[in-house]
Structures are given as structure tokens and as C-alpha cells.
Scaffold this motif. Structure first.
Motif, mmCIF file in Angstrom:
data_model
loop_
_atom_site.group_PDB
_atom_site.id
_atom_site.type_symbol
_atom_site.label_atom_id
_atom_site.label_comp_id
_atom_site.label_asym_id
_atom_site.label_seq_id
_atom_site.Cartn_x
_atom_site.Cartn_y
_atom_site.Cartn_z
ATOM 1 N N LEU A 12 17.633 12.178 2.098
ATOM 2 C CA LEU A 12 16.553 13.096 2.452
ATOM 3 C C LEU A 12 15.325 12.334 2.951
ATOM 4 C CD1 LEU A 12 15.905 16.120 2.494
ATOM 5 C CD2 LEU A 12 14.946 15.869 0.198
ATOM 6 N N VAL A 13 15.030 11.207 2.318
ATOM 7 C CA VAL A 13 13.893 10.388 2.743
ATOM 8 C C VAL A 13 14.162 9.785 4.115
ATOM 9 C CG1 VAL A 13 12.484 8.367 2.209
ATOM 10 C CG2 VAL A 13 13.222 9.884 0.365
ATOM 11 N N VAL A 80 7.851 -2.961 4.234
ATOM 12 C CA VAL A 80 8.320 -2.415 2.962
ATOM 13 C C VAL A 80 7.653 -1.069 2.698
ATOM 14 C CG1 VAL A 80 8.267 -2.731 0.456
ATOM 15 C CG2 VAL A 80 8.881 -4.642 1.945
ATOM 16 N N LEU A 81 8.467 -0.076 2.354
ATOM 17 C CA LEU A 81 7.972 1.240 1.950
ATOM 18 C C LEU A 81 8.333 1.444 0.486
ATOM 19 C CD1 LEU A 81 9.055 3.427 5.004
ATOM 20 C CD2 LEU A 81 6.784 2.535 4.505
ATOM 21 N N THR A 82 7.333 1.724 -0.344
ATOM 22 C CA THR A 82 7.591 1.866 -1.768
ATOM 23 C C THR A 82 6.807 3.038 -2.332
ATOM 24 O OG1 THR A 82 7.613 0.674 -3.887
ATOM 25 C CG2 THR A 82 5.746 0.285 -2.432
ATOM 26 N N THR A 83 7.202 3.495 -3.508
ATOM 27 C CA THR A 83 6.576 4.667 -4.116
ATOM 28 C C THR A 83 5.306 4.318 -4.870
ATOM 29 O OG1 THR A 83 8.778 5.637 -4.372
ATOM 30 C CG2 THR A 83 6.994 6.649 -5.616
ATOM 31 N N LEU A 102 3.632 -0.596 2.610
ATOM 32 C CA LEU A 102 3.002 0.724 2.619
ATOM 33 C C LEU A 102 3.592 1.597 1.520
ATOM 34 C CD1 LEU A 102 2.846 1.764 6.397
ATOM 35 C CD2 LEU A 102 0.900 1.311 4.903
ATOM 36 N N LEU A 103 2.780 2.527 1.032
ATOM 37 C CA LEU A 103 3.286 3.532 0.109
ATOM 38 C C LEU A 103 3.994 4.632 0.894
ATOM 39 C CD1 LEU A 103 0.288 3.915 -2.365
ATOM 40 C CD2 LEU A 103 2.283 2.413 -2.533
ATOM 41 N N LYS A 104 4.953 5.288 0.247
ATOM 42 C CA LYS A 104 5.738 6.308 0.946
ATOM 43 C C LYS A 104 4.955 7.581 1.233
ATOM 44 C CE LYS A 104 10.348 4.800 -0.413
ATOM 45 N NZ LYS A 104 11.581 5.101 -1.174
ATOM 46 N N ASP A 105 3.768 7.723 0.640
ATOM 47 C CA ASP A 105 2.953 8.898 0.955
ATOM 48 C C ASP A 105 1.997 8.624 2.116
ATOM 49 O OD1 ASP A 105 1.126 7.215 -0.201
ATOM 50 O OD2 ASP A 105 0.437 8.621 -1.736
ATOM 51 N N VAL A 106 2.268 7.563 2.872
ATOM 52 C CA VAL A 106 1.438 7.195 4.014
ATOM 53 C C VAL A 106 1.444 8.307 5.064
ATOM 54 C CG1 VAL A 106 3.362 6.069 5.208
ATOM 55 C CG2 VAL A 106 1.035 5.343 5.685
ATOM 56 N N PRO A 127 -5.950 -3.840 2.490
ATOM 57 C CA PRO A 127 -6.674 -4.082 1.239
ATOM 58 C C PRO A 127 -6.788 -2.843 0.362
ATOM 59 C CG PRO A 127 -7.786 -5.155 3.057
ATOM 60 C CD PRO A 127 -6.691 -4.318 3.664
ATOM 61 N N SER A 128 -6.936 -1.662 0.961
ATOM 62 C CA SER A 128 -7.068 -0.442 0.167
ATOM 63 C C SER A 128 -5.811 -0.156 -0.638
ATOM 64 C CB SER A 128 -7.365 0.751 1.088
ATOM 65 O OG SER A 128 -6.325 0.924 2.026
ATOM 66 N N LEU A 129 -4.652 -0.606 -0.146
ATOM 67 C CA LEU A 129 -3.401 -0.383 -0.857
ATOM 68 C C LEU A 129 -3.137 -1.453 -1.902
ATOM 69 C CD1 LEU A 129 -0.873 0.719 1.914
ATOM 70 C CD2 LEU A 129 -1.910 2.117 0.141
ATOM 71 N N THR A 130 -3.801 -2.586 -1.781
ATOM 72 C CA THR A 130 -3.500 -3.685 -2.685
ATOM 73 C C THR A 130 -4.453 -3.775 -3.867
ATOM 74 O OG1 THR A 130 -4.818 -5.191 -1.329
ATOM 75 C CG2 THR A 130 -2.464 -5.089 -0.872
ATOM 76 N N GLU A 131 -5.405 -2.853 -3.973
ATOM 77 C CA GLU A 131 -6.319 -2.894 -5.108
ATOM 78 C C GLU A 131 -5.561 -2.772 -6.423
ATOM 79 O OE1 GLU A 131 -9.169 0.131 -4.400
ATOM 80 O OE2 GLU A 131 -10.184 -0.958 -2.800
ATOM 81 N N GLY A 132 -4.602 -1.833 -6.466
ATOM 82 C CA GLY A 132 -3.799 -1.681 -7.675
ATOM 83 C C GLY A 132 -2.956 -2.904 -7.947
ATOM 84 N N VAL A 133 -2.473 -3.524 -6.884
ATOM 85 C CA VAL A 133 -1.678 -4.735 -7.044
ATOM 86 C C VAL A 133 -2.529 -5.858 -7.610
ATOM 87 C CG1 VAL A 133 -0.394 -6.510 -5.800
ATOM 88 C CG2 VAL A 133 -0.057 -4.115 -5.244
ATOM 89 N N LEU A 134 -3.761 -5.978 -7.121
ATOM 90 C CA LEU A 134 -4.649 -7.013 -7.636
ATOM 91 C C LEU A 134 -4.928 -6.805 -9.121
ATOM 92 C CD1 LEU A 134 -7.170 -7.293 -4.671
ATOM 93 C CD2 LEU A 134 -5.402 -8.919 -5.319
#
Length: 214
Positions: A12-13, A80-83, A102-106, A127-134
Motif C-alpha cells: 500500500l505504501v 531513506v524513508l522512515t516512520t 526523510l520521514l514518511k509523512d513528508v 536539520p529540522s528532521l534531525t533535531e530528534g536524532v540529535l
């Protein structure tokens, strides 16, 4: 026309991604795969310009695909696409050769921008997506890791440049944003690579993430 291969274990994805991507007349999905083994076979038979890659799949997962492709210098770049914003996933993917994350809700717009960026030889670690990673990186270390280090080798301008490199900007775009000529940006990039001890922009972004430079 940019040719794409979607590597995702959920049908489906895959179908949703295909429909979204093919709304753009400059993008064409030429291959699909549902696991690592099938992906490697498809990519060898008909190499695309960019691979959209899920990391959690049967029969090896996305990491196996990245590691196999990394051995081939002519292999297409992988986005890479991840949740979730997962520090382990991002760092493992970047170390294995992923050129974007990228997140899958992009949004469809940003997905298209990222695909074009990778097709043009760039990277897309926003950078906005990697704040949580940091934040996650801090929990992976022994004790807190401050953003600033007294012996930090990069200048403030070099940190600005590497932050924009992470966002997928070209040297010309970075120069325009910072008000300097492209040659100056190239000099900054060369200095960044030398100071961080890496050989390309992707590894520079990864090292900057690990050292929490932005």
C-alpha cells in the motif's frame, strides 16, 4: 526524466508513493521491490537515478541494500524513508552510504525536492528532521554531549555551510544565501572536509551530526 526505484515492503505504501511521485512529469518510477534481495536484483537489472529505501524490511533490510550498493561507485544514490526520527537508523544509514533521510509523512513537494537534489549529486539531511536524532545521540553516549566544544575545529561560517550542505543546498545556493561567491563556498567545503577528516559531503554531514555542530 528522473528514474526512481521504490524499495518498500508494504504494498500500500509503495502504491501511494508511486502515485504521488508520478504526479510530477519529471519523475518516473521504473522499478519496485519489497525486500532487500529483490531490491538488489532490480537495481542491478535496471539501475535508476535515485532509490527510495525503507530501512525495516525482510531478508536483510535497507542496511543490506546500502552496504551492497556502497561497494559499487556507479550505484544510484539512496534516499531513506522512515516512520520515526530514529538516531540509530539515521546514523547506520548514513554510515552505510545513504545520501538522504526523510520521514514518511513528508509532503509531495519536499519529496520531489529531495529526489532532485540526490539526482543532482547532493545530500538531503534536513536539520529540522534531525533535531530528534540529535537528542537521541545524547542518549547513546556516556553522559551529556554539549553542542559546543572548546577545541571545535570549524569556524562559525563553516558550521553555517555544513548546515546548508545537510539541507541539500548546492555551492551556488549556499553562496547566494550567505552573500559570497561560489568559489568561496568551495573553499569552505574543502576546509570542512579536511578538518573533519572525511572525503565527501555526505560523510561531512554525518560527522557534523555526530559532533552536534548544528
Amino acid at each position: 526524466m528522473i528514474r526512481l526505484c521504490i524499495v518498500e515492503n508494504e504494498a500500500l505504501v509503495r502504491e501511494g508513493l508511486r502515485r504521488v511521485l508520478e504526479l510530477d512529469p519529471e519523475l518516473e518510477v521504473t522499478g519496485e521491490a519489497c525486500d532487500a534481495e529483490q531490491a538488489l536484483a532490480v537495481l542491478r537489472a535496471a539501475p535508476p537515478d535515485v532509490v527510495l529505501l525503507d530501512m525495516r524490511m525482510p531478508r536483510g533490510g535497507g542496511l543490506r541494500v546500502l552496504e551492497e550498493l556502497e561497494r559499487d561507485r556507479s550505484a544510484p544514490p539512496c534516499l531513506v524513508l522512515t516512520t520515526f526520527d530514529d538516531a540509530d537508523v539515521l546514523l547506520a544509514a548514513a554510515r552505510a552510504g545513504a545520501k538522504g533521510y526523510l520521514l514518511k509523512d513528508v509532503t509531495a513537494e519536499e519529496l520531489g525536492q529531495a529526489v532532485r537534489c540526490l539526482a543532482g549529486g547532493g545530500t538531503w539531511f534536513k536539520p529540522s528532521l534531525t533535531e530528534g536524532v540529535l537528542r537521541g545521540l545524547g542518549s547513546l553516549r556516556d553522559g551529556p554531549a554539549p553542542r559546543e566544544h572548546p577545541d571545535e575545529p570549524l569556524t562559525q561560517r563553516e558550521r553555517e555551510v555544513v548546515r546548508m550542505m545537510a539541507g541539500g543546498y548546492s555551492n551556488r545556493e549556499i553562496g547566494s544565501a550567505l552573500g559570497v561567491v561560489e568559489r568561496t563556498v568551495k573553499n569552505h567545503v574543502s576546509s570542512i572536509l579536511a578538518k573533519l577528516g572525511v572525503r565527501d559531503r555526505t560523510r561531512a554531514v554525518l560527522k557534523a551530526l555526530e559532533k552536534r555542530l548544528f
